[in-house]
Design a protein around this motif. Structure first.
Motif, PDB file in Angstrom:
ATOM      1  N   GLU A   1      46.326 119.542 -44.730  1.00 62.63           N
ATOM      2  CA  GLU A   1      45.843 118.083 -44.880  1.00 62.63           C
ATOM      3  C   GLU A   1      46.111 117.532 -43.416  1.00 62.63           C
ATOM      4  O   GLU A   1      45.175 117.103 -42.838  1.00 62.63           O
TER       5      GLU A   1
ATOM      6  N   ARG B   1      43.442 119.357 -41.308  1.00 56.37           N
ATOM      7  CA  ARG B   1      42.153 118.917 -41.740  1.00 56.37           C
ATOM      8  C   ARG B   1      41.949 117.492 -40.703  1.00 56.37           C
ATOM      9  O   ARG B   1      40.970 117.372 -40.246  1.00 56.37           O
TER      10      ARG B   1
ATOM     11  N   ARG C   1      39.341 116.840 -38.002  1.00 54.19           N
ATOM     12  CA  ARG C   1      38.349 115.913 -37.881  1.00 54.19           C
ATOM     13  C   ARG C   1      38.536 114.943 -36.469  1.00 54.19           C
ATOM     14  O   ARG C   1      37.391 114.789 -36.061  1.00 54.19           O
TER      15      ARG C   1
ATOM     16  N   TYR D   1      35.729 117.259 -48.706  1.00 53.20           N
ATOM     17  CA  TYR D   1      36.774 117.749 -47.749  1.00 53.20           C
ATOM     18  C   TYR D   1      38.307 117.825 -48.064  1.00 53.20           C
ATOM     19  O   TYR D   1      39.147 118.695 -47.624  1.00 53.20           O
ATOM     20  N   SER D   2      38.495 116.626 -49.001  1.00 54.53           N
ATOM     21  CA  SER D   2      39.779 116.420 -49.439  1.00 54.53           C
ATOM     22  C   SER D   2      39.698 115.461 -50.622  1.00 54.53           C
ATOM     23  O   SER D   2      38.992 114.562 -50.811  1.00 54.53           O
TER      24      SER D   2
ATOM     25  N   ASN E   1      39.493 122.578 -48.959  1.00 53.88           N
ATOM     26  CA  ASN E   1      39.874 121.285 -49.464  1.00 53.88           C
ATOM     27  C   ASN E   1      41.480 121.427 -49.737  1.00 53.88           C
ATOM     28  O   ASN E   1      41.777 122.398 -50.611  1.00 53.88           O
TER      29      ASN E   1
END
Length: 526
Positions: free
Chosen positions: A249, A252, A256, A294-295, A327
């Motif tokens: 995470e 991620r 982003r 995405y999550s 994810n």
């Protein structure tokens, strides 16, 4: 002959060099007494609360408790980095991304990055290629740009470099370790593992025009997210219903921040518009809805389900492609409520159970939300059961009451980085017969648990768990997840969800816009 290019003059925005970051760390080492406290806390967590300990001992031939005993005896001569590496490695041997040591300040909330991403595809004959798929504009130089193909990493052939890196990852299966080995080439969350050994990387690459060159790229360190000027953890530490890989995470959120379009970066990392993306795609003359999740790291299940329901309601009649590749998981109720609004009938969620230890019984007695597990844990003294009875964590029908349900055809796209709550979503999708699962790897990441932090457990078990130094922490798989319907009682941990159909990524998928992957998904819908 390769031409060597110097490091780019410009540096990654909002970052510091790894050398400078490490000087700050070395200026204030962790005292020996604090190291002992951390090792002692780790033993309590693994012996008394870690739900997968019997499984991991059997499947991976590891004894983390004995390793901690030995580490405790050998602490004194270890340097700061050696200590963090040893304690991290004890947890890495479990092959469980839910359960790990979280390094203290100043590692907390930071990620080391090279500023570009590498993805893999294979030719029809199986020949692998590793290309730069995204890159910060400040690093573009001498043909080192999107589409450049990597051939060597610090003098090691790229395929072998990835294999070596994969061996150091905690993925539950080979696909998961290789996927994480590839991603961690250029992104290393410092909260979940020590920093890279090298300060810069020597890359041999072939430009899009076919020229062979070499360049050096320095590691940089940047905060995942800041609040009041301080780096923050990317995931809440006191949430009770999480199933998430915190390191992924963090990666991620950094991806982003570095690579998403400018308009997409304006919203908060956990906002719905940051974790959900929808568009209509046309494949062979037909229209399909394409929903990328995405999550599941969101603040609440109901708002998430409402947004998914609105998106699904507008999907074309041809069907809906739901893509959860990469994810890392998140809020389990959000994942299961999204599953419910995508199903025309009530879904059966996964179930969760605890270990049958004294600490688990103390937690079940102290926390009203755990009372349902109390009887079976107490009975284990006589029954000899290793796990308690299994019960659902949420009621998806209650969460989604009044929301529209999607009744059209749908297909789920997964990969080896789909983890935890994403594993749970994929299992529910398959077990409840919502549609076929199309995987770019044979199995998902295989994380099957509800994870709690040491900080949260201390709220309910203050007599067993003490305070940790300098913002250090642990996360532990507390409740294990088992599947439903035709796969009832099958654990998700280490097994994951096996794809119904396999699609190996092509050059057009990696360097384009997933054209061949979408075509494969559309074929399943048709």
């Amino acid at each position: 002959m390769r031409r060597t290019i110097a490091e780019p003059d410009r540096t990654l925005p909002d970052s510091v060099g790894l050398e400078e970051f490490m000087r700050r760390v070395e200026a204030d080492p962790l005292p020996l007494a604090d190291r002992y406290r951390l090792v002692a806390a780790a033993r309590v967590l693994l012996e008394e609360l870690y739900v997968h300990l019997p499984l991991k001992r059997a499947m991976h031939a590891t004894d983390p408790v004995q390793r901690l005993r030995l580490l405790e005896r050998r602490l004194a001569p270890l340097s700061e980095l050696q200590f963090h590496a040893e304690l991290t490695d004890v947890f890495r041997g479990l092959r469980d991304l839910h359960t790990g040591y979280q390094l203290p300040d100043p590692y907390r909330g930071h990620v080391a990055t090279l500023g570009f991403l590498v993805e893999r595809y294979a030719d029809p004959d199986g020949t692998p290629h590793h290309v730069v798929s995204k890159i910060d504009p400040s690093l573009v130089h001498a043909g080192f740009d999107v589409g450049a193909e990597l051939e060597a990493w610090n003098g090691v052939p790229i395929e072998r470099a990835i294999e070596r890196n994969a061996a150091a990852q905690a993925g539950s299966n080979l696909d998961a370790r290789l996927a994480r080995g590839l991603e961690s080439l250029t992104l290393r969350p410092l909260r979940t593992g020590p920093p890279p050994d090298e300060h810069r990387v020597l890359l041999a690459y072939r430009t899009a025009g076919g020229r062979r060159r070499e360049t050096r790229v320095p590691w940089r360190v940047r905060a995942v997210e800041r609040h009041a000027g301080r780096a923050q953890d990317p995931v809440p530490t006191l949430a009770t219903s999480l199933g998430i890989d915190v390191g992924s995470e963090a990666a991620r959120q950094v991806k982003r921040a570095l690579f998403a379009p400018p308009q997409a970066r304006r919203s908060a990392a956990r906002a719905l518009r940051s974790v959900l993306h929808y568009r209509t795609v046309r494949v062979r003359g037909r229209s399909y809805g394409y929903l990328r999740i995405y999550s599941f790291n969101v603040s609440g299940a109901r708002p998430f389900a409402e947004q998914v329901a609105r998106i699904a309601a507008g999907a074309p009649a041809g069907g809906l492609i739901v893509d959860i590749r990469g994810n890392p998981g998140g809020h389990v109720p959000a994942a299961e409520s999204a599953l419910q609004v995508l199903s025309p009938h009530p879904v059966t969620p996964v179930s969760f159970s605890l270990s049958t230890t004294r600490a688990a019984l103390a937690l079940a007695r102290a926390n009203p939300g755990f009372r349902v597990w109390t009887h079976s844990i107490r009975a284990a003294v006589e029954t000899g059961e290793v796990y308690s009875q299994a019960f659902p964590l949420t009621d998806p029908e209650a969460v989604t009451a009044g929301l529209a349900r999607h009744t059209g055809p749908k297909v789920l796209v997964t990969d080896a980085l789909s983890y935890s709550a994403a594993d749970i979503f994929a299992a529910g999708f398959q077990d409840n017969g919502l549609g076929p699962v199309l995987g770019t790897a044979r199995r998902t990441g295989a994380g099957g648990a509800n994870v709690w932090t040491h900080e949260l457990l201390r709220v309910w078990l203050p007599e067993i768990l003490g305070e940790l130094p300098r913002g250090a922490g642990f996360r532990v798989a507390l409740r294990r997840a088992t599947r439903a319907r035709g796969n009832v009682d099958v654990p998700l941990e280490d097994l994951g969800v096996e794809a119904d159909e396999l699609h190996r990524l092509t050059e057009r998928d990696v360097t384009g816009h997933n054209q061949d992957l979408l075509a494969a998904a559309a074929a399943l819908l048709a």
